[in-house]
Write a protein that holds these residues in place. Structure first.
Motif, PDB file in Angstrom:
ATOM      1  N   TRP A 200      -1.545   7.602  24.214  1.00 36.15           N
ATOM      2  CA  TRP A 200      -0.732   8.308  23.229  1.00 36.15           C
ATOM      3  C   TRP A 200      -0.835   9.801  23.457  1.00 36.15           C
ATOM      4  O   TRP A 200      -1.903  10.300  23.800  1.00 36.15           O
ATOM      5  CB  TRP A 200      -1.221   8.008  21.804  1.00 36.15           C
ATOM      6  N   GLU A 201       0.259  10.492  23.228  1.00 42.68           N
ATOM      7  CA  GLU A 201       0.236  11.947  23.230  1.00 42.68           C
ATOM      8  C   GLU A 201       0.342  12.397  21.779  1.00 42.68           C
ATOM      9  O   GLU A 201       1.243  11.970  21.059  1.00 42.68           O
ATOM     10  CB  GLU A 201       1.403  12.516  24.030  1.00 42.68           C
TER      11      GLU A 201
ATOM     12  N   VAL B 195      -6.566   7.692  24.709  1.00 37.47           N
ATOM     13  CA  VAL B 195      -6.427   6.246  24.874  1.00 37.47           C
ATOM     14  C   VAL B 195      -7.000   5.580  23.635  1.00 37.47           C
ATOM     15  O   VAL B 195      -8.141   5.832  23.252  1.00 37.47           O
ATOM     16  CB  VAL B 195      -7.170   5.766  26.143  1.00 37.47           C
ATOM     17  N   ASP B 196      -6.185   4.706  22.991  1.00 36.31           N
ATOM     18  CA  ASP B 196      -6.651   4.036  21.773  1.00 36.31           C
ATOM     19  C   ASP B 196      -7.558   2.861  22.107  1.00 36.31           C
ATOM     20  O   ASP B 196      -7.823   2.568  23.272  1.00 36.31           O
ATOM     21  CB  ASP B 196      -5.466   3.623  20.889  1.00 36.31           C
TER      22      ASP B 196
ATOM     23  N   GLY C 115       4.531   0.839  22.455  1.00 34.57           N
ATOM     24  CA  GLY C 115       4.518   1.079  21.011  1.00 34.57           C
ATOM     25  C   GLY C 115       5.576   2.077  20.575  1.00 34.57           C
ATOM     26  O   GLY C 115       6.168   2.791  21.388  1.00 34.57           O
ATOM     27  N   LEU C 116       5.816   2.104  19.284  1.00 35.23           N
ATOM     28  CA  LEU C 116       6.742   3.068  18.699  1.00 35.23           C
ATOM     29  C   LEU C 116       5.988   4.333  18.334  1.00 35.23           C
ATOM     30  O   LEU C 116       4.798   4.292  18.029  1.00 35.23           O
ATOM     31  CB  LEU C 116       7.370   2.494  17.427  1.00 35.23           C
TER      32      LEU C 116
ATOM     33  N   MET D 111       3.038   9.957  20.170  1.00 40.28           N
ATOM     34  CA  MET D 111       4.122   9.453  21.004  1.00 40.28           C
ATOM     35  C   MET D 111       3.528   8.588  22.121  1.00 40.28           C
ATOM     36  O   MET D 111       2.567   9.003  22.780  1.00 40.28           O
ATOM     37  CB  MET D 111       4.905  10.616  21.611  1.00 40.28           C
ATOM     38  N   PRO D 112       4.090   7.386  22.329  1.00 40.83           N
ATOM     39  CA  PRO D 112       3.583   6.531  23.403  1.00 40.83           C
ATOM     40  C   PRO D 112       3.918   7.136  24.769  1.00 40.83           C
ATOM     41  O   PRO D 112       4.996   7.679  24.960  1.00 40.83           O
ATOM     42  CB  PRO D 112       4.315   5.210  23.180  1.00 40.83           C
TER      43      PRO D 112
END
Length: 77
Positions: free
Chosen positions: A14-15, A7-8, A34-35, A27-28
């Protein structure tokens, strides 16, 4: 290949997937709008599980956004 979810600082998930020695993909996941992003991993570590959240956040901040293909698909009529 190794994968890790984190987790940002904004709360997005994100993975992180190791594509090669020179490329990690962020990858979101789970509703993250997000992209995807491509990052250059640190030279001192090859496994995202060995990095702290702060180190992953720095990689994500420096990562280049994944671009969508600009041309027409050759498989469409």
């Amino acid at each position: 290949m190794a994968r890790r979810v984190f987790v940002d600082k904004g709360g997005a998930r994100w993975e992180v997937e190791v594509r090669s020695r020179s490329e990690w993909e962020f990858m979101p996941v789970e509703g993250n709008p997000g992209l995807g992003r491509i990052a250059t991993p640190p030279g001192y570590e090859t496994d995202p599980y060995e990095l702290s959240i702060e180190e992953l956040q720095r990689l994500l901040d420096a990562a280049a956004p994944r671009r969508k293909p600009t041309g027409k698909s050759p498989f469409l009529d």
